[in-house]
Scaffold this motif. Structure first.
Motif, PDB file in Angstrom:
ATOM      1  N   GLU A 148      18.254  61.599  42.525  1.00 47.48           N
ATOM      2  CA  GLU A 148      19.597  62.163  42.375  1.00 47.48           C
ATOM      3  C   GLU A 148      19.603  63.403  41.497  1.00 47.48           C
ATOM      4  O   GLU A 148      20.441  64.291  41.675  1.00 47.48           O
ATOM      5  N   ASP A 149      18.690  63.479  40.528  1.00 49.45           N
ATOM      6  CA  ASP A 149      18.672  64.636  39.636  1.00 49.45           C
ATOM      7  C   ASP A 149      17.942  65.838  40.221  1.00 49.45           C
ATOM      8  O   ASP A 149      17.758  66.853  39.548  1.00 49.45           O
ATOM      9  N   GLY A 150      17.517  65.727  41.483  1.00 47.22           N
ATOM     10  CA  GLY A 150      16.837  66.834  42.139  1.00 47.22           C
ATOM     11  C   GLY A 150      15.338  66.838  41.976  1.00 47.22           C
ATOM     12  O   GLY A 150      14.644  67.672  42.579  1.00 47.22           O
ATOM     13  N   SER A 151      14.807  65.931  41.176  1.00 44.65           N
ATOM     14  CA  SER A 151      13.354  65.831  41.049  1.00 44.65           C
ATOM     15  C   SER A 151      12.797  64.996  42.194  1.00 44.65           C
ATOM     16  O   SER A 151      13.533  64.397  42.974  1.00 44.65           O
ATOM     17  N   VAL A 152      11.475  64.948  42.290  1.00 48.70           N
ATOM     18  CA  VAL A 152      10.811  64.237  43.384  1.00 48.70           C
ATOM     19  C   VAL A 152       9.930  63.140  42.798  1.00 48.70           C
ATOM     20  O   VAL A 152       9.168  63.383  41.847  1.00 48.70           O
ATOM     21  N   VAL A 153      10.035  61.930  43.355  1.00 51.28           N
ATOM     22  CA  VAL A 153       9.143  60.859  42.973  1.00 51.28           C
ATOM     23  C   VAL A 153       7.987  60.823  43.970  1.00 51.28           C
ATOM     24  O   VAL A 153       8.185  60.967  45.185  1.00 51.28           O
ATOM     25  N   VAL A 154       6.767  60.664  43.449  1.00 49.43           N
ATOM     26  CA  VAL A 154       5.550  60.743  44.249  1.00 49.43           C
ATOM     27  C   VAL A 154       4.799  59.414  44.151  1.00 49.43           C
ATOM     28  O   VAL A 154       4.580  58.898  43.053  1.00 49.43           O
ATOM     29  N   ALA A 155       4.426  58.865  45.296  1.00 47.87           N
ATOM     30  CA  ALA A 155       3.540  57.694  45.319  1.00 47.87           C
ATOM     31  C   ALA A 155       2.113  58.193  45.161  1.00 47.87           C
ATOM     32  O   ALA A 155       1.521  58.709  46.103  1.00 47.87           O
ATOM     33  N   ASP A 156       1.575  58.044  43.954  1.00 44.71           N
ATOM     34  CA  ASP A 156       0.215  58.506  43.651  1.00 44.71           C
ATOM     35  C   ASP A 156      -0.723  57.330  43.935  1.00 44.71           C
ATOM     36  O   ASP A 156      -1.079  56.551  43.050  1.00 44.71           O
ATOM     37  N   THR A 157      -1.141  57.238  45.183  1.00 42.80           N
ATOM     38  CA  THR A 157      -1.638  55.982  45.739  1.00 42.80           C
ATOM     39  C   THR A 157      -2.867  55.426  45.028  1.00 42.80           C
ATOM     40  O   THR A 157      -2.887  54.279  44.586  1.00 42.80           O
TER      41      THR A 157
ATOM     42  N   GLU B 112       4.133  49.966  31.696  1.00 36.63           N
ATOM     43  CA  GLU B 112       3.254  48.914  31.179  1.00 36.63           C
ATOM     44  C   GLU B 112       2.803  47.932  32.257  1.00 36.63           C
ATOM     45  O   GLU B 112       2.023  47.021  31.972  1.00 36.63           O
ATOM     46  N   VAL B 113       3.293  48.089  33.478  1.00 31.45           N
ATOM     47  CA  VAL B 113       2.988  47.150  34.562  1.00 31.45           C
ATOM     48  C   VAL B 113       2.054  47.822  35.565  1.00 31.45           C
ATOM     49  O   VAL B 113       2.311  48.949  36.005  1.00 31.45           O
ATOM     50  N   ASP B 114       0.991  47.140  35.933  1.00 30.37           N
ATOM     51  CA  ASP B 114       0.055  47.659  36.929  1.00 30.37           C
ATOM     52  C   ASP B 114       0.695  47.632  38.315  1.00 30.37           C
ATOM     53  O   ASP B 114       1.455  46.714  38.650  1.00 30.37           O
ATOM     54  N   LEU B 115       0.360  48.617  39.146  1.00 32.62           N
ATOM     55  CA  LEU B 115       0.786  48.681  40.544  1.00 32.62           C
ATOM     56  C   LEU B 115      -0.455  48.606  41.431  1.00 32.62           C
ATOM     57  O   LEU B 115      -1.582  48.580  40.929  1.00 32.62           O
ATOM     58  N   SER B 116      -0.252  48.604  42.746  1.00 31.01           N
ATOM     59  CA  SER B 116      -1.400  48.523  43.655  1.00 31.01           C
ATOM     60  C   SER B 116      -1.150  49.339  44.915  1.00 31.01           C
ATOM     61  O   SER B 116      -0.457  48.913  45.828  1.00 31.01           O
ATOM     62  N   SER B 117      -1.711  50.534  44.929  1.00 30.51           N
ATOM     63  CA  SER B 117      -1.672  51.425  46.093  1.00 30.51           C
ATOM     64  C   SER B 117      -0.285  51.608  46.689  1.00 30.51           C
ATOM     65  O   SER B 117      -0.049  51.309  47.858  1.00 30.51           O
ATOM     66  N   PRO B 118       0.678  52.119  45.913  1.00 27.48           N
ATOM     67  CA  PRO B 118       1.970  52.461  46.518  1.00 27.48           C
ATOM     68  C   PRO B 118       1.770  53.569  47.543  1.00 27.48           C
ATOM     69  O   PRO B 118       1.226  54.623  47.213  1.00 27.48           O
ATOM     70  N   TRP B 119       2.204  53.326  48.795  1.00 28.60           N
ATOM     71  CA  TRP B 119       1.909  54.269  49.875  1.00 28.60           C
ATOM     72  C   TRP B 119       3.110  55.140  50.240  1.00 28.60           C
ATOM     73  O   TRP B 119       2.954  56.250  50.717  1.00 28.60           O
ATOM     74  N   ASP B 120       4.310  54.631  50.034  1.00 21.38           N
ATOM     75  CA  ASP B 120       5.500  55.429  50.316  1.00 21.38           C
ATOM     76  C   ASP B 120       6.614  54.992  49.386  1.00 21.38           C
ATOM     77  O   ASP B 120       6.568  53.905  48.789  1.00 21.38           O
ATOM     78  N   VAL B 121       7.635  55.849  49.276  1.00 26.01           N
ATOM     79  CA  VAL B 121       8.780  55.595  48.402  1.00 26.01           C
ATOM     80  C   VAL B 121      10.054  56.015  49.123  1.00 26.01           C
ATOM     81  O   VAL B 121      10.047  56.908  49.976  1.00 26.01           O
ATOM     82  N   ALA B 122      11.169  55.354  48.779  1.00 31.83           N
ATOM     83  CA  ALA B 122      12.486  55.709  49.314  1.00 31.83           C
ATOM     84  C   ALA B 122      13.542  55.227  48.334  1.00 31.83           C
ATOM     85  O   ALA B 122      13.353  54.209  47.654  1.00 31.83           O
ATOM     86  N   VAL B 123      14.643  55.954  48.267  1.00 35.33           N
ATOM     87  CA  VAL B 123      15.756  55.557  47.402  1.00 35.33           C
ATOM     88  C   VAL B 123      16.737  54.749  48.238  1.00 35.33           C
ATOM     89  O   VAL B 123      17.236  55.217  49.268  1.00 35.33           O
TER      90      VAL B 123
ATOM     91  N   GLU C 199      -5.216  61.094  45.741  1.00 35.12           N
ATOM     92  CA  GLU C 199      -4.766  60.774  47.098  1.00 35.12           C
ATOM     93  C   GLU C 199      -3.270  60.423  47.133  1.00 35.12           C
ATOM     94  O   GLU C 199      -2.873  59.331  47.551  1.00 35.12           O
ATOM     95  N   PRO C 200      -2.402  61.361  46.717  1.00 30.18           N
ATOM     96  CA  PRO C 200      -0.960  61.090  46.763  1.00 30.18           C
ATOM     97  C   PRO C 200      -0.465  60.954  48.200  1.00 30.18           C
ATOM     98  O   PRO C 200      -1.018  61.560  49.121  1.00 30.18           O
ATOM     99  N   GLN C 201       0.598  60.164  48.362  1.00 33.64           N
ATOM    100  CA  GLN C 201       1.166  59.947  49.693  1.00 33.64           C
ATOM    101  C   GLN C 201       2.683  60.180  49.680  1.00 33.64           C
ATOM    102  O   GLN C 201       3.131  61.293  49.843  1.00 33.64           O
ATOM    103  N   GLY C 202       3.477  59.136  49.476  1.00 35.24           N
ATOM    104  CA  GLY C 202       4.915  59.202  49.708  1.00 35.24           C
ATOM    105  C   GLY C 202       5.684  60.085  48.743  1.00 35.24           C
ATOM    106  O   GLY C 202       5.317  60.247  47.572  1.00 35.24           O
ATOM    107  N   LEU C 203       6.800  60.641  49.245  1.00 36.00           N
ATOM    108  CA  LEU C 203       7.665  61.538  48.485  1.00 36.00           C
ATOM    109  C   LEU C 203       9.122  61.159  48.724  1.00 36.00           C
ATOM    110  O   LEU C 203       9.503  60.828  49.854  1.00 36.00           O
TER     111      LEU C 203
END
Length: 617
Positions: free
Chosen positions: A252-261, A298-309, A244-248
């Motif tokens: 800067e390097d042209g790649s895309v970071v994805v919030a894999d919720t 090494e750090v747990d996350l919790s439902s990242p829904w969106d991302v922005a630089v 259930e991926p969400q945010g994109l």
């Protein structure tokens, strides 16, 4: 003198537990995932039944859906999970919205649509989510509020299986779930979109666990990234797996970071090759007491829904814990940037701010805009990390009203988009509208209506392309010079207020460690209670933090109604002397309890924090 030896005092007889017959499951909206059949508790006799009271806006409810999947699969021949959808927002009372949510979040068990909260009231539920366990003979045996109870429920299920197998009252075999027919659409409940340097559009195809690259027309499919099966795997475009991926966001390097919720992770997409790697997260959900900074993998996350630089870092709308976190690409570390994990609307320095399920981010100059969905608010973070609110008043007020920001209303927005003139477009999801806030004038207007659950938008030239999530498509609109006017509508949360007496009110948060566990007091108090109110004047005394789960509050009789905000936490560990390293568990629940102060109201407010035998409550 009597020399006779006195008879020993007999041991007290075991206390007999009162048996509570489970109320019938009724709901005006009818049943889903049953092939059109209505179910009754009599149909479920012989099965261990877990009733999940949920609402699809609630991130904690979505966590529970994910927690129950393993139990559902492991005990499929003895356990039936029944979802009872109990709406908070007006939109959630629409039957088609519930139908959409059941498919969107991959619910593979029967669901009762209860728009009028009939079953919610019969079971005396007070919070989303709540789980009720019913034994094979139709009696309630446990009730759990909040998330994180799947382990305790599985232990209880195993006990019930053994007990009722021996009694001959357990019925094995298939349950009543009937899968709906899949729909042949290019996208299925897409979440977010991103304009790539090529001019193509990248879309998170959330329900199909993929990313889809579309041509500039927003319709023609170029390629898919991800196997399409729910999972957590790096690799090529064909082998990688998301959940259930969400945010994109573009790096800067042209790649895309994805919030894999639902994987609680940040992923990186190499646009040129389609390869996927993991930037942050372990695949496990963050719980109270877990690290809040450190090496990203090494750090747990919790439902990242969106991302922005913003400011050289990747900001995450960490919906699952009501916070904003950041990922630093240079040091490959993560840390909390704002939020306390308490749910609500409080501005100020990042370390003191409260959020409620932040779900959309957009960087614009010196501001990071965010959609704070559960408070129906548009908020922003400045370059110093302080949090401000532009539109919205709190957890229980929402609607569709244009005008001055302090009077305007939204309804559970999921997306924000920076516009070329410095204003902000808001994907006002539950109003099916695209709204605009102008910081220069402080005014909110409506840009478009008759969208279907818009969840994001992206500017493409003079157009804005809207993700119509519940229509499974991207919709291109011309940015108009004037807003469309709509009639103002205001709402408050549908949940009925609890009538309480003025003056002293005894608040009791009832916690009993699950079977096989005990309170963990090795490092000090194992419980915490935080209380506040809206409006603040409702409480004359009793607000603030403490370690006792019972507290006497004093209510101002001159304030007729309001909301008590209660956050409770308890820590327990496995009680097995033979286990040198017992597992520890944190139980946490936040309540927003609407109250009405009346002369004949209750003088005690009990709230159940964790699973316990209801006959012992």
């Amino acid at each position: 003198m009597n020399d006779a030896v006195p008879a020993p005092t007999p041991a007290p007889a075991p206390r007999r537990r009162a048996r509570v017959r489970a109320p019938e499951l009724i709901g005006k909206g009818g049943w889903l995932n049953t092939g059109g059949k209505d179910l009754t508790l009599a149909d479920l006799r012989g099965k261990c039944v877990v009733v999940d009271f949920w609402t699809f806006c609630c991130i904690n409810c979505l966590h529970v859906l994910d927690e129950l999947r393993e139990l559902e699969e492991k005990h499929r021949d003895t356990v039936v999970i029944i979802g009872v959808h109990s709406p908070k927002f007006v939109h959630e009372a629409e039957h088609q919205a519930v139908v959409d949510a059941v498919e969107r979040y991959g619910v593979e068990h029967p669901v009762l649509d209860d728009p009028e909260l009939a079953t919610w009231k019969q079971y005396a539920v007070r919070a989303w989510p709540t789980l009720v366990v019913i034994d094979p003979e139709g009696y309630v045996v446990a009730q759990h509020a909040g998330e994180g109870h799947a382990h305790a429920i599985e232990k209880l299920v195993e006990e019930l299986e053994a007990e009722h197998e021996a009694k001959g009252t357990l019925r094995r075999g298939d349950g009543p779930y009937v899968a709906p027919e899949p729909e042949p659409t290019t996208l299925r409940f897409p979440g977010k979109a991103l304009l790539l340097p090529s001019g193509n559009l990248l879309v998170s195809d959330t329900t199909r666990h993929q990313l889809v690259e579309l041509a500039a027309d927003g319709e023609s499919e170029v390629r898919r990234i991800g196997s399409g099966a729910r999972g957590f795997a790096d690799g090529t475009a064909e082998a990688a797996a998301f959940s259930e991926p969400q945010g994109l966001a573009l790096l800067e390097d042209g790649s895309v970071v994805v919030a894999d919720t639902v994987n609680h992770a940040l992923r990186r997409l190499d646009v040129a090759t389609g390869g996927v790697t993991t930037l942050a997260g372990t695949g496990r959900q963050w719980w109270q007491g877990s690290p809040t900074s450190g090496p990203a993998r090494e750090v747990d996350l919790s439902s990242p829904w969106d991302v922005a630089v913003f400011g050289g870092r990747v900001w995450m709308a960490m919906a699952g814990v009501h916070q904003l976190w950041t990922y630093d690409p240079a040091s490959e570390t993560v840390e909390v940037a704002a939020g306390t994990t308490n749910e609500g609307l409080v501005d100020g320095p990042g370390a003191e701010a409260w959020f409620a399920q932040p779900s959309g981010l957009a960087a614009a100059g010196e501001r990071l805009w965010l959609a704070d969905s559960e408070t129906s608010a548009l908020r922003w973070v400045d370059t110093e990390g302080a949090v401000h609110t532009a539109v919205g008043t709190g957890l229980f007020d929402f609607g569709h009203r244009d005008g001055a920001a302090e009077q305007a209303l939204l309804q559970h927005p999921l997306g924000v988009t920076a516009l070329p003139d410095g204003s902000v477009a808001v994907s006002d999801t539950y109003n099916h509208a695209l709204r605009r806030f102008d910081p220069a004038t402080g005014e909110v207007t409506t840009l478009a209506t008759d969208l279907r659950e818009p969840s994001d938008a992206v500017v493409v030239g003079e157009d804005i392309v809207v993700v119509e999530s519940a229509r499974h498509r991207l919709t291109r609109l011309r940015l108009p010079e004037e807003a469309v006017r709509v009639d103002a509508v205001a709402h408050r949360t549908r949940r009925a207020a609890t009538e309480v007496a003025p003056g002293a009110l005894r608040l009791d948060v009832i916690f009993q460690a699950p079977a096989g566990q005990k309170l963990d007091t090795r490092y000090g108090p194992s419980t915490r209670l935080l209380v506040s109110s809206t409006p603040p004047e409702l409480l004359l005394a009793g607000e603030g933090a403490g370690t006792d789960l019972a507290r006497t509050l004093e209510l101002d009789p001159s304030v007729p109604e309001g909301v008590l905000h209660v956050s409770a936490m308890a820590a327990s560990c496995d009680d097995d002397p033979a286990n040198e390293y017992p597992a520890c568990h944190v139980h946490q629940q936040d309540w927003g309890v609407p109250v009405r102060v009346t002369g004949d109201g209750a003088a005690r407010l009990p709230l159940v924090l964790a699973g316990m035998d209801t006959a012992e409550a």
